[in-house]
Design a protein around this motif. Sequence first.
Motif, PDB file in Angstrom:
ATOM      1  N   THR A 144       9.163 -17.010  -8.718  1.00  0.00           N
ATOM      2  CA  THR A 144       9.457 -15.577  -8.366  1.00  0.00           C
ATOM      3  C   THR A 144      10.057 -14.583  -9.447  1.00  0.00           C
ATOM      4  N   CYS A 145       9.561 -13.382  -9.630  1.00  0.00           N
ATOM      5  CA  CYS A 145      10.504 -12.680 -10.716  1.00  0.00           C
ATOM      6  C   CYS A 145      11.661 -11.876 -10.057  1.00  0.00           C
ATOM      7  N   PRO A 146      13.037 -12.176 -10.567  1.00  0.00           N
ATOM      8  CA  PRO A 146      13.778 -11.584  -9.041  1.00  0.00           C
ATOM      9  C   PRO A 146      14.246 -10.111  -9.103  1.00  0.00           C
ATOM     10  N   ILE A 147      13.151  -9.105 -10.285  1.00  0.00           N
ATOM     11  CA  ILE A 147      13.485  -8.576 -10.427  1.00  0.00           C
ATOM     12  C   ILE A 147      12.447  -7.254  -9.388  1.00  0.00           C
ATOM     13  N   CYS A 148      10.539  -7.732  -9.451  1.00  0.00           N
ATOM     14  CA  CYS A 148       9.563  -6.803  -8.891  1.00  0.00           C
ATOM     15  C   CYS A 148       9.010  -7.937  -7.821  1.00  0.00           C
ATOM     16  N   GLY A 149       9.310  -9.637  -7.657  1.00  0.00           N
ATOM     17  CA  GLY A 149       8.825 -10.223  -6.309  1.00  0.00           C
ATOM     18  C   GLY A 149       7.692 -10.680  -6.440  1.00  0.00           C
ATOM     19  N   TYR A 150       7.170 -10.429  -8.446  1.00  0.00           N
ATOM     20  CA  TYR A 150       6.129 -11.357  -8.235  1.00  0.00           C
ATOM     21  C   TYR A 150       5.790 -12.764  -8.467  1.00  0.00           C
ATOM     22  N   ASP A 151       4.887 -13.113  -7.821  1.00  0.00           N
ATOM     23  CA  ASP A 151       5.399 -14.708  -8.031  1.00  0.00           C
ATOM     24  C   ASP A 151       5.155 -15.481  -9.574  1.00  0.00           C
ATOM     25  N   GLN A 157       9.149 -14.342 -18.627  1.00  0.00           N
ATOM     26  CA  GLN A 157       9.076 -12.686 -19.008  1.00  0.00           C
ATOM     27  C   GLN A 157       7.607 -13.160 -18.081  1.00  0.00           C
ATOM     28  N   CYS A 158       8.206 -11.390 -17.569  1.00  0.00           N
ATOM     29  CA  CYS A 158       7.425 -11.557 -16.014  1.00  0.00           C
ATOM     30  C   CYS A 158       6.210 -10.111 -16.580  1.00  0.00           C
ATOM     31  N   ASP A 159       5.010 -10.918 -16.222  1.00  0.00           N
ATOM     32  CA  ASP A 159       3.328  -9.841 -16.700  1.00  0.00           C
ATOM     33  C   ASP A 159       3.707  -9.297 -15.510  1.00  0.00           C
ATOM     34  N   ASN A 160       3.935  -9.376 -14.436  1.00  0.00           N
ATOM     35  CA  ASN A 160       3.783  -7.642 -13.677  1.00  0.00           C
ATOM     36  C   ASN A 160       4.523  -6.517 -14.194  1.00  0.00           C
ATOM     37  N   CYS A 161       6.221  -6.932 -14.203  1.00  0.00           N
ATOM     38  CA  CYS A 161       6.674  -5.762 -14.600  1.00  0.00           C
ATOM     39  C   CYS A 161       7.656  -5.965 -15.764  1.00  0.00           C
ATOM     40  N   GLY A 162       6.920  -6.810 -16.873  1.00  0.00           N
ATOM     41  CA  GLY A 162       7.576  -6.637 -18.555  1.00  0.00           C
ATOM     42  C   GLY A 162       8.638  -6.881 -18.622  1.00  0.00           C
TER      43      GLY A 162
HETATM   44 ZN   LIG Z   1       8.410  -8.522 -12.736  1.00  0.00          ZN
END
Ligand SMILES: [Zn+2]
Length: 597
Positions: A144-151, A157-162
């Motif tokens: 889970t992304c610690p920044i946006c919560g995308y799992d 890298q988080c592909d959701n928030c970049g």
């Molecule tokens: Zn994210």
Amino acid sequence: MSDRHILTAVAWPYANGPRHIGHVSGFGVPSDVFSRYHRMAGDRVLMVSGTDEHGTPITVAADAEGVTPREIADRNNRVIVGDLQALGLSYDLFTRTTTVNHARVSQEIFLGLLKNGYVFPQTTLGAISPSTGRTLPDRYIEGTCPICGYDGARGDQCDNCGNQLDPTDLINPVSRINGETPRFVESEHYFLDLPAFTRALGDWLATRGSWRPNVLNFSRNLLEDLKPRSYTRDIDWGVPVPLDGWRDRPDKRIYVWFDAVVGYLSASIEWARRSGDPEAWRQWWQTPDSDAYYFMGKDNIVFHAEIWPAQLLGYNGEGDRGGSPGPLGRLNLPTEVVSSEFLTMEGRKFSSSRQVVIYVRDFLARYDADALRYFIAVAGPETQDTDFTWSEFKRRNNDELVAGWGNLVNRTVSLAAKNVGAVPTPGELTDADRALLQATQGAFAPIGELLARNRQKAAATEAMRVVGEANKYLSDQAPWKLKEDPARRDTVLHTALQAVSDCNALLTPFLPHSAQKVHELLGGTGVWSPAPRVDEVTDLDDGSPYPIITGDYDQGQAVWTSRPLPPGTPLSPPTPVFRKLDESIVEEELARLEEGR
Ligand SMILES: [Zn+2]
């Protein structure tokens, strides 16, 4: 031509799949409108980019298909090249990050930073599989992304928030191979010392007052929390780290984002090498009278307003630790980071996986490139998130391009062709004639100023307002009622044709394909607005083949000023410049979107 050099640095589309219209509304069309305007104004433009082919998502796609990352990159590079060329994006060079030249320049920047003390080795925590004891590359860790919560965020890298991540940042990290929780052990990496650039980046941003306020504010806020960023990653696909003991290691590479931004420089160098003057790139990167504009969507601001300027400052020896420029010499920082906001689609976020998407290729199979370019310019996400709807696309196309601009061209040229067969010779002008010509000729300066400042929405709107004035003039003067007064009729038609010629120049940056057609309808010959072409080339260093986008843009006759239309130029009955869209396309496209096809 002026001596002003303008580098148009266009964000590198990622080669894990075809690009959709949201992508090209961020980096593609705005950068091309800007470049075409500056070329018309006589400036020396170098527009470069390419496909970004390293990094985790490419290796994940390759694993899923059981092919090599190179095969994935080759395939998508070719698709993207075809799409961007079809949109008329006038790259001087569109290349890729898997060239030998790019690897060499990326390594040179790394070594320059190392020499000046801005990258340093540090032991950090890397993941291993507890059951096998083997290293788990970043791409095999998910959480889970610690920044946006995308799992579904990955270890780099988080592909959701970049946002760029480290595997240890993930909440509940698991191995994608077998679902076990990875164990973190010590692993050596190089880090970019971003805190050493806090002052230099702040001083630079303090001089950037003309940027879009949201971009500037976002960039300034980044300065408050600069931390060292890992320059190398646990991955086997990327640019090797150019140091003894690292060069041949299969599991350590330069982080994809840190090599992708070097692409602006390496592509400029590749362009120069291909041009026959290998030093020519220096005019855009090292002279004080050159400007560099970087175009992208807002998810990439951090890499263009923080990471890349820091890499340049460090290479130049201009951070807190001082230093001296590396072997390439001092390199210019961006003049402006021109970031767009996001385009949504019928109220939803674009998503390839959820099939809320229309790819550039599918769009261009059904609609003209200029119709899409126009929509993006006049109604795109320039300074705020914007929704693409098919009904609005159809309305803009039919009301503004077909009934507005196309109708003006068609009425004027067909009346002149039918009555005179050529551009008529004008007699004495009336106040109304002079007023129209003043409006069209007077539009070049203010619209040019808007384009130079990347206020493309306002520029396109103003150009279409002038088109509206010309349409009103034609209706008011009604040359079709002047059969008894051919001299006055000819003066009106000449005035209207001159206005069409001026409006065509004003619209050329937005509508290069139809501008060429209008040029020909006005009796012009040769190239008005040059089109990019795809060349099959070989890597300058290792001979492997790939396609590039390039073009001979100096041959274009379009200039940013009114040019007198010579009386006597033969005219033929016109064919329509734009296609009217049927009411039914809206329902058809919405049905396609629902079905995900
Ligand atoms: Zn994210």
